[in-house]
Motif scaffolding. Sequence first.
Motif, mmCIF file in Angstrom:
data_model
loop_
_atom_site.group_PDB
_atom_site.id
_atom_site.type_symbol
_atom_site.label_atom_id
_atom_site.label_comp_id
_atom_site.label_asym_id
_atom_site.label_seq_id
_atom_site.Cartn_x
_atom_site.Cartn_y
_atom_site.Cartn_z
ATOM 1 N N MET A 1 63.860 -70.660 -95.086
ATOM 2 C CA MET A 1 63.286 -69.559 -94.349
ATOM 3 C C MET A 1 63.984 -68.281 -94.790
ATOM 4 O O MET A 1 65.152 -68.057 -94.502
ATOM 5 C CB MET A 1 63.494 -69.808 -92.853
ATOM 6 C CG MET A 1 62.989 -68.729 -91.987
ATOM 7 S SD MET A 1 63.140 -69.274 -90.275
ATOM 8 C CE MET A 1 63.336 -67.729 -89.502
ATOM 9 N N ASN A 2 63.290 -67.468 -95.500
ATOM 10 C CA ASN A 2 63.842 -66.209 -95.987
ATOM 11 C C ASN A 2 63.277 -65.053 -95.167
ATOM 12 O O ASN A 2 62.081 -64.973 -94.933
ATOM 13 C CB ASN A 2 63.482 -66.003 -97.468
ATOM 14 C CG ASN A 2 64.154 -67.030 -98.352
ATOM 15 O OD1 ASN A 2 65.240 -67.488 -98.031
ATOM 16 N ND2 ASN A 2 63.513 -67.392 -99.449
ATOM 17 N N LEU A 3 64.177 -64.191 -94.738
ATOM 18 C CA LEU A 3 63.756 -63.010 -93.996
ATOM 19 C C LEU A 3 63.688 -61.837 -94.964
ATOM 20 O O LEU A 3 64.670 -61.484 -95.605
ATOM 21 C CB LEU A 3 64.733 -62.697 -92.869
ATOM 22 C CG LEU A 3 64.788 -63.679 -91.702
ATOM 23 C CD1 LEU A 3 65.834 -63.254 -90.711
ATOM 24 C CD2 LEU A 3 63.439 -63.777 -91.031
ATOM 25 N N GLY A 4 62.541 -61.250 -95.039
ATOM 26 C CA GLY A 4 62.372 -60.081 -95.888
ATOM 27 C C GLY A 4 62.728 -58.819 -95.126
ATOM 28 O O GLY A 4 63.038 -58.837 -93.922
ATOM 29 N N LEU A 6 60.809 -56.459 -94.094
ATOM 30 C CA LEU A 6 59.855 -56.164 -93.027
ATOM 31 C C LEU A 6 60.201 -56.940 -91.757
ATOM 32 O O LEU A 6 60.187 -56.385 -90.653
ATOM 33 C CB LEU A 6 58.429 -56.499 -93.479
ATOM 34 C CG LEU A 6 57.334 -56.199 -92.464
ATOM 35 C CD1 LEU A 6 57.297 -54.702 -92.163
ATOM 36 C CD2 LEU A 6 55.997 -56.670 -92.978
ATOM 37 N N GLU A 7 60.541 -58.235 -91.925
ATOM 38 C CA GLU A 7 60.895 -59.054 -90.759
ATOM 39 C C GLU A 7 62.183 -58.556 -90.101
ATOM 40 O O GLU A 7 62.288 -58.492 -88.877
ATOM 41 C CB GLU A 7 61.050 -60.526 -91.162
ATOM 42 C CG GLU A 7 59.751 -61.224 -91.486
ATOM 43 C CD GLU A 7 59.371 -61.096 -92.952
ATOM 44 O OE1 GLU A 7 60.152 -60.501 -93.729
ATOM 45 O OE2 GLU A 7 58.292 -61.581 -93.316
ATOM 46 N N ILE A 8 63.168 -58.203 -90.900
ATOM 47 C CA ILE A 8 64.427 -57.681 -90.352
ATOM 48 C C ILE A 8 64.179 -56.376 -89.610
ATOM 49 O O ILE A 8 64.717 -56.138 -88.524
ATOM 50 C CB ILE A 8 65.474 -57.496 -91.480
ATOM 51 C CG1 ILE A 8 65.875 -58.872 -92.033
ATOM 52 C CG2 ILE A 8 66.710 -56.765 -90.954
ATOM 53 C CD1 ILE A 8 66.779 -58.811 -93.233
ATOM 54 N N LEU A 10 61.390 -55.461 -88.116
ATOM 55 C CA LEU A 10 60.704 -55.775 -86.863
ATOM 56 C C LEU A 10 61.671 -56.324 -85.815
ATOM 57 O O LEU A 10 61.563 -56.004 -84.630
ATOM 58 C CB LEU A 10 59.572 -56.773 -87.119
ATOM 59 C CG LEU A 10 58.347 -56.222 -87.859
ATOM 60 C CD1 LEU A 10 57.366 -57.340 -88.176
ATOM 61 C CD2 LEU A 10 57.687 -55.151 -87.027
ATOM 62 N N ILE A 11 62.620 -57.138 -86.249
ATOM 63 C CA ILE A 11 63.617 -57.673 -85.314
ATOM 64 C C ILE A 11 64.476 -56.549 -84.748
ATOM 65 O O ILE A 11 64.722 -56.475 -83.541
ATOM 66 C CB ILE A 11 64.484 -58.751 -86.007
ATOM 67 C CG1 ILE A 11 63.629 -59.992 -86.301
ATOM 68 C CG2 ILE A 11 65.685 -59.116 -85.149
ATOM 69 C CD1 ILE A 11 64.311 -61.024 -87.162
#
Length: 98
Positions: A1-4, A6-8, A10-11
């Motif tokens: 599971m890699n966080l890009g 964009l995901e970081i 949003l978090i």
Amino acid sequence: MNLGPLEIGLIILAVLLLFGYKKLPDASRSLGRSLRIFKGEMKGMKDDDSRVASAPPVPLEAADRDRRAQLEAEAAAAEARAAELRARATQPGVVDPR
């Protein structure tokens, strides 16, 4: 599971919306303290386990044996008293003396 990125992003945005920018430093500080306490407790538990495993059994001395015998006698007397009270409670027509 890699966080890009964009995901970081949003978090981080969700955390800022939930806690607000003023309370975020206090929340992170308390989280750090909690983790530090947890880590210290886990280390203490590991130290206790290793200390107990390496400690030789301690022989009972005469005073310890006497105290143990006294405690066992007191426990036996308390059990006898409890049995007597239970027997008295099951008899019909007996009123509690209290």
